[in-house]
Design a protein around this motif. Structure first.
Motif, short mmCIF file in Angstrom:
data_model
loop_
_atom_site.label_atom_id
_atom_site.label_comp_id
_atom_site.label_asym_id
_atom_site.label_seq_id
_atom_site.Cartn_x
_atom_site.Cartn_y
_atom_site.Cartn_z
N THR A 152 50.88 -40.39 67.36
CA THR A 152 52.35 -39.01 67.04
C THR A 152 52.80 -39.84 65.53
OG1 THR A 152 53.04 -40.90 68.64
CG2 THR A 152 52.52 -39.28 69.32
N VAL A 153 53.58 -39.44 65.75
CA VAL A 153 55.13 -40.11 64.27
C VAL A 153 55.55 -41.27 64.38
CG1 VAL A 153 56.64 -38.64 63.05
CG2 VAL A 153 54.71 -37.40 63.65
N ASP A 154 55.94 -41.45 65.79
CA ASP A 154 56.43 -42.28 66.14
C ASP A 154 56.05 -43.33 66.32
OD1 ASP A 154 58.19 -43.81 67.91
OD2 ASP A 154 58.10 -43.09 69.53
N ALA A 155 54.30 -43.90 66.56
CA ALA A 155 53.77 -44.34 66.72
C ALA A 155 53.37 -44.94 65.22
CB ALA A 155 52.00 -44.58 67.02
N ALA A 156 52.92 -43.80 64.35
CA ALA A 156 52.74 -44.11 62.89
C ALA A 156 54.59 -44.95 62.28
CB ALA A 156 52.17 -43.16 62.32
N THR A 157 55.27 -43.94 62.91
CA THR A 157 56.48 -44.97 62.23
C THR A 157 56.83 -46.64 62.74
OG1 THR A 157 57.28 -42.90 61.98
CG2 THR A 157 59.52 -44.83 62.61
N THR A 158 56.50 -47.01 64.19
CA THR A 158 56.29 -47.97 64.31
C THR A 158 55.27 -49.22 63.38
OG1 THR A 158 56.79 -48.14 67.09
CG2 THR A 158 55.95 -50.00 66.54
N ALA A 159 54.43 -48.43 63.31
CA ALA A 159 53.34 -49.31 62.00
C ALA A 159 54.17 -49.20 60.77
CB ALA A 159 52.34 -48.50 61.91
N LEU A 160 54.71 -48.65 60.24
CA LEU A 160 55.06 -48.99 58.94
C LEU A 160 56.87 -50.17 58.86
CD1 LEU A 160 55.15 -47.41 56.09
CD2 LEU A 160 56.78 -45.67 56.54
N GLN A 161 57.14 -49.53 60.23
CA GLN A 161 58.73 -50.42 59.93
C GLN A 161 57.52 -51.81 60.27
OE1 GLN A 161 60.97 -49.70 63.28
NE2 GLN A 161 61.67 -51.27 63.42
N THR A 162 56.72 -52.45 61.00
CA THR A 162 56.11 -54.08 60.60
C THR A 162 55.86 -54.06 59.63
OG1 THR A 162 56.15 -53.51 63.24
CG2 THR A 162 54.85 -55.07 61.78
N ALA A 163 55.60 -52.78 58.49
CA ALA A 163 54.29 -52.79 57.39
C ALA A 163 55.89 -53.77 56.45
CB ALA A 163 53.70 -52.27 57.05
N TYR A 164 56.54 -52.66 56.79
CA TYR A 164 57.87 -53.49 55.66
C TYR A 164 58.76 -54.85 56.51
CZ TYR A 164 57.83 -48.85 52.29
OH TYR A 164 57.82 -48.27 51.90
N ALA A 165 58.87 -54.98 57.57
CA ALA A 165 59.27 -56.19 57.88
C ALA A 165 58.43 -57.30 57.34
CB ALA A 165 59.29 -56.16 59.07
N ILE A 166 57.21 -56.80 57.33
CA ILE A 166 56.16 -57.97 56.68
C ILE A 166 56.52 -57.63 55.26
CG2 ILE A 166 54.04 -58.47 55.89
CD1 ILE A 166 52.73 -57.51 58.62
N LEU A 167 56.36 -57.28 54.32
CA LEU A 167 56.45 -57.21 53.30
C LEU A 167 58.69 -57.70 52.17
CD1 LEU A 167 55.93 -53.01 52.10
CD2 LEU A 167 54.81 -55.66 51.02
N GLU A 168 59.20 -57.48 53.36
CA GLU A 168 60.37 -58.72 53.25
C GLU A 168 60.05 -59.87 53.61
OE1 GLU A 168 63.02 -57.29 56.11
OE2 GLU A 168 63.46 -55.26 55.41
N LYS A 169 59.62 -60.11 53.50
CA LYS A 169 58.83 -61.77 53.96
C LYS A 169 58.22 -62.25 52.86
CE LYS A 169 60.90 -62.61 58.02
NZ LYS A 169 61.74 -63.16 58.48
N ILE A 170 57.96 -61.40 52.12
CA ILE A 170 56.65 -61.35 51.24
C ILE A 170 57.55 -61.41 49.56
CG2 ILE A 170 54.69 -60.42 49.66
CD1 ILE A 170 53.61 -60.21 52.63
N THR A 171 57.75 -62.47 48.39
CA THR A 171 58.29 -62.71 47.12
C THR A 171 57.12 -63.25 46.18
OG1 THR A 171 59.93 -64.05 47.91
CG2 THR A 171 59.53 -63.51 45.80
N PRO A 172 56.62 -61.52 45.33
CA PRO A 172 55.24 -61.20 44.90
C PRO A 172 55.60 -62.39 43.88
CG PRO A 172 56.14 -59.05 45.61
CD PRO A 172 57.14 -60.15 46.26
N PHE A 173 54.60 -62.78 43.72
CA PHE A 173 54.76 -63.38 41.72
C PHE A 173 53.18 -63.25 41.08
CE2 PHE A 173 53.29 -66.13 44.34
CZ PHE A 173 51.97 -66.79 43.64
N GLU A 174 53.19 -62.93 39.82
CA GLU A 174 51.91 -62.70 39.33
C GLU A 174 51.39 -64.51 39.01
OE1 GLU A 174 52.53 -58.64 38.11
OE2 GLU A 174 50.99 -59.99 37.46
N VAL A 175 50.13 -64.16 38.76
CA VAL A 175 49.28 -64.70 38.60
C VAL A 175 49.41 -65.02 36.61
CG1 VAL A 175 46.91 -65.78 38.79
CG2 VAL A 175 47.79 -64.02 41.33
N GLN A 176 49.61 -66.59 36.87
CA GLN A 176 48.98 -66.69 35.12
C GLN A 176 48.39 -67.43 34.88
OE1 GLN A 176 52.43 -66.44 33.80
NE2 GLN A 176 52.72 -66.24 35.77
#
Length: 330
Positions: free
Chosen positions: A306-330
């Motif tokens: 369902t759209v509801d289930a997919a939204t839950t997965a997306l919400q968790t994905a963005y919660a994970i991304l908020e914890k990540i500070t990406p940086f370029e490998v030198q």
């Protein structure tokens, strides 16, 4: 009466959907639309399917639409279709943002149409082979590793790959999230190409997930640990293995029956471990999800994802991304 369906997007995955829809009895494939006239002409000639000149022209001829376009276009196309009371199948991730997903959820409810999201691992033979098992994992470990492929790099590896396992985790763990910790690195693209997330749930369950699109080998494996059982799901090889620990009474019965098992002696008594490899269900996962979409429309059932289930997965994905500070490998 067949469901008249059209496809939006004729890239790599769109062409797969077109080929499969041509062979599914429940559908009448009306055609497709692709933003590139050159690509549209090429695919139309290759597959013998009509190429529409516009999205609106296609929508006017169909009952349902299959959206297989870049994620950034999902909400605009899906909302246009739903507002015209068309059923929608939409590839994962459902939309670019959680806000768009929630808005689409409201539109779908208001229109009363069926909306299914393409989290295809729900239909993987490995997962299907254990669907009748009482699964209540308290620790989940997942590794989804892929060799580099420029396709899909418009989003981070969390939204591109890890979201498959996030959907599976939420399908298995019926609890809210207590805490998330994560890390990731942008190696060759502008967004994280490798990421790890630890998700702690209110019921005490923990999921530790790793996703990479810069691996030297491919791996899609999830391991589930629960009371008296360990289950491994290999989504790449499409097989599952179930290790079950049996108590003294069960162990005696198994030994009497001559069933192969590994004995272990614990301070609490003798135990036996049995190993089962369920016969995988021989299905084409994408075809099966499209068939389930048709069944939801024709029998007025809740869609498999369902759209509801997919939204839950997306919400968790963005919660994970908020914890990540990406940086370029030198």
């Amino acid at each position: 009466m067949k469901i008249k369906i059209g496809v939006l997007g004729a890239g790599h995955l769109g062409k797969i959907h077109l080929r499969l829809l041509k062979g599914i009895e429940a559908y009448e494939l009306m055609g497709f639309y692709d933003a590139s006239p050159e690509a549209a002409a090429r695919v139309a000639g290759e597959l013998g399917v009509r190429a529409y000149e516009s999205v609106d022209a296609l929508l006017a001829d169909v009952d349902a639409v299959d959206i297989v376009t870049p994620t950034t276009t999902h909400f605009e196309l899906a909302s246009r279709a739903v507002k015209q009371f068309k059923h929608i199948f939409i590839e994962k991730p459902i939309t670019s943002t959680v806000e768009e997903a929630r808005a689409l959820m409201r539109l779908v409810a208001e229109a009363g149409v069926k909306a299914q999201v393409g989290h295809v691992e729900r239909f993987n033979p490995a997962f299907l082979s254990v669907k009748d098992m009482a699964l209540a994992p308290m620790f989940i470990e997942g590794h989804r590793l892929a060799q580099w492929n420029p396709r899909g790099t418009d989003v981070s590896v969390v939204l591109d790959l890890m979201i498959h396992d996030l959907d599976i985790v939420h399908r298995l763990v019926k609890s809210g999230i207590k805490r998330i910790s994560a890390s990731g690195v942008a190696v060759v693209s502008e967004t994280p190409d490798i990421a790890n997330a630890r998700i702690e749930f209110n019921n005490g369950a923990v999921a530790n997930l790793t996703a990479s699109r810069i691996s030297v080998k491919n791996m899609r494996r999830v391991r589930l640990f629960q009371k008296s059982a360990y289950v491994t799901l290999d989504f790449l090889d499409k097989r599952a293995e179930i290790y079950t620990i049996h108590g003294e009474e069960q162990a005696a019965a198994l030994e009497a029956a001559g069933r192969p098992a590994l004995p272990i002696d614990l301070p609490t008594g003798r135990r036996l471990i049995t190993i089962e490899s369920p016969e995988p269900v021989p299905v084409n996962s994408i075809q099966m999800e499209l068939e389930e979409f048709a069944r939801a429309i024709r029998d007025n059932l809740e869609p498999a994802v369902t759209v509801d289930a997919a939204t839950t997965a997306l919400q968790t994905a963005y919660a994970i991304l908020e914890k990540i500070t990406p940086f370029e490998v030198q």
